[in-house]
Scaffold this active site. Sequence first.
Site, PDB file in Angstrom:
ATOM      1  N   ASP A   8       3.163  -4.216   8.054  1.00 27.75           N
ATOM      2  CA  ASP A   8       1.857  -3.584   7.864  1.00 27.75           C
ATOM      3  C   ASP A   8       0.807  -4.687   7.929  1.00 27.75           C
ATOM      4  O   ASP A   8       0.648  -5.469   6.985  1.00 27.75           O
ATOM      5  CB  ASP A   8       1.825  -2.879   6.504  1.00 27.75           C
ATOM      6  CG  ASP A   8       0.443  -2.359   6.128  1.00 27.75           C
ATOM      7  OD1 ASP A   8      -0.513  -2.548   6.908  1.00 27.75           O
ATOM      8  OD2 ASP A   8       0.312  -1.777   5.038  1.00 27.75           O
ATOM      9  N   CYS A  61      -4.646   2.279  -3.826  1.00 34.68           N
ATOM     10  CA  CYS A  61      -3.458   2.830  -3.158  1.00 34.68           C
ATOM     11  C   CYS A  61      -2.283   1.864  -3.250  1.00 34.68           C
ATOM     12  O   CYS A  61      -1.499   1.716  -2.303  1.00 34.68           O
ATOM     13  CB  CYS A  61      -3.755   3.180  -1.703  1.00 34.68           C
ATOM     14  SG  CYS A  61      -4.921   4.530  -1.483  1.00 34.68           S
ATOM     15  N   HIS A 102       0.874  -1.174   0.000  1.00 34.72           N
ATOM     16  CA  HIS A 102       0.000   0.000   0.000  1.00 34.72           C
ATOM     17  C   HIS A 102       0.912   1.225   0.000  1.00 34.72           C
ATOM     18  O   HIS A 102       2.020   1.200   0.522  1.00 34.72           O
ATOM     19  CB  HIS A 102      -0.868  -0.034   1.267  1.00 34.72           C
ATOM     20  CG  HIS A 102      -1.922   1.023   1.353  1.00 34.72           C
ATOM     21  ND1 HIS A 102      -1.631   2.340   1.636  1.00 34.72           N
ATOM     22  CD2 HIS A 102      -3.270   0.965   1.196  1.00 34.72           C
ATOM     23  CE1 HIS A 102      -2.761   3.032   1.671  1.00 34.72           C
ATOM     24  NE2 HIS A 102      -3.763   2.228   1.389  1.00 34.72           N
TER      25      HIS A 102
END
Length: 419
Positions: A213, A377, A136
């Site tokens: 993440d 994104c 992302h």
Amino acid sequence: MGKRPDWNEGKLAELRALFPVLHQQINGHALVYLDNGATTQMPTPVLDAMRHFEQHRRANVHRGVHTLSQRATDDFDAARAMLKRFVGATAPEHELVFTSGTTDALNMVAQGLATPCERPAVLQPGDEIISTGLEHHANLILWQQVAKRSGATLRILRPDADGRLHAADLQALLSDRTRVFATTACANATGERPPYEQLIKLAREAGALTVLDAAQAVSHETLDFAAIGADFMAFSGHKMYGPMGTGALVGRRAALARLTPLRFGGDMVERVGLFDAEFAEVPMRLEGGTPNVGGAVGIAAAAEFLLAQGLPAIDLHVRALRERAVQGLAGIKGLRVLAPHAHESAIVSFVADHVHPHDIGTLLDARGIAVRTGHHCAQPLIDHFGVGATTRASFALYNTPDEVDQLIAGVTHALEVLR
């Protein structure tokens, strides 16, 4: 179809009853909400917990001697402890910092490593940072910028033609100058789950700080921070049935202590003079200003809700929905599913020949079906597959096999109309 959770129609109906937003019509059709990779909905236990705090316990935390402040502080501390248990960060060397979400947490790490304050910045000219081609933008752009600011070099662990990452490729990139390795636990554009445990182990053995993440994994995968072995892990409340504007950075205390605080002000200091200040210890030093206490209560309630439902059962459920979607979509002529092998996720992303994803999304919305269209994104990964944009459906514990079938029927109809 693989192993299925023991969730019958009655169980799903019971779960869906806890989500008021699902019980509405969109364009004359019952809502089919398949945009959970962007934001999950909140169940009544989370809404009730937040409402109770705001109506009965709302006050500022820390150092207040009155009863409401003490109760609010207790709630805030309990929320932190709950989230640490939820992600397996219960060892004395682990800590959790409240943030406004994954993006805030990742920026806290990247900018904190590149900014000098009490001591020189961790990142210096000639150092190397490794991110991946699955990320992302929130786990890529910030490393681009801190590399430029610090004089470090950004290197990219690139996926293969199918969108997979390989440990051997990371091994070839690692060097004695590697200071940071940052990876996703699940690619939000394709659902690819890289072997992040193995990748993190390799990077740590090379002496790098490791950053995970976990935004797309936290809603269904059992995360054990201690077993994963990362230095930092970030996730968001709104991806796990909690409130927007909430999240956390989990980290090893020693690693968190290396971050320069980015927000200076109240509650992050031990002592302040006119010309100098002494910062508090982790986590307070990274939580300057009045915290989102109601949000912390909400995200902790979401964690409790997920544990009550059983993360293994949720994981099986969303995987089965994804597999059903992949099989159905693969049968549509001229349609391509990206990373169809990524069966460990809740995300399916696809493109159709000569049809723009926005048009597909619009016609699906006309049937009350909510999906996401665009680059998600993650433009470098979309570019890697040679497509301009995709349509993405992402599943949650409240979605049903019938809703997957409605998606497939809706896509089939849209392509008939648009072609």
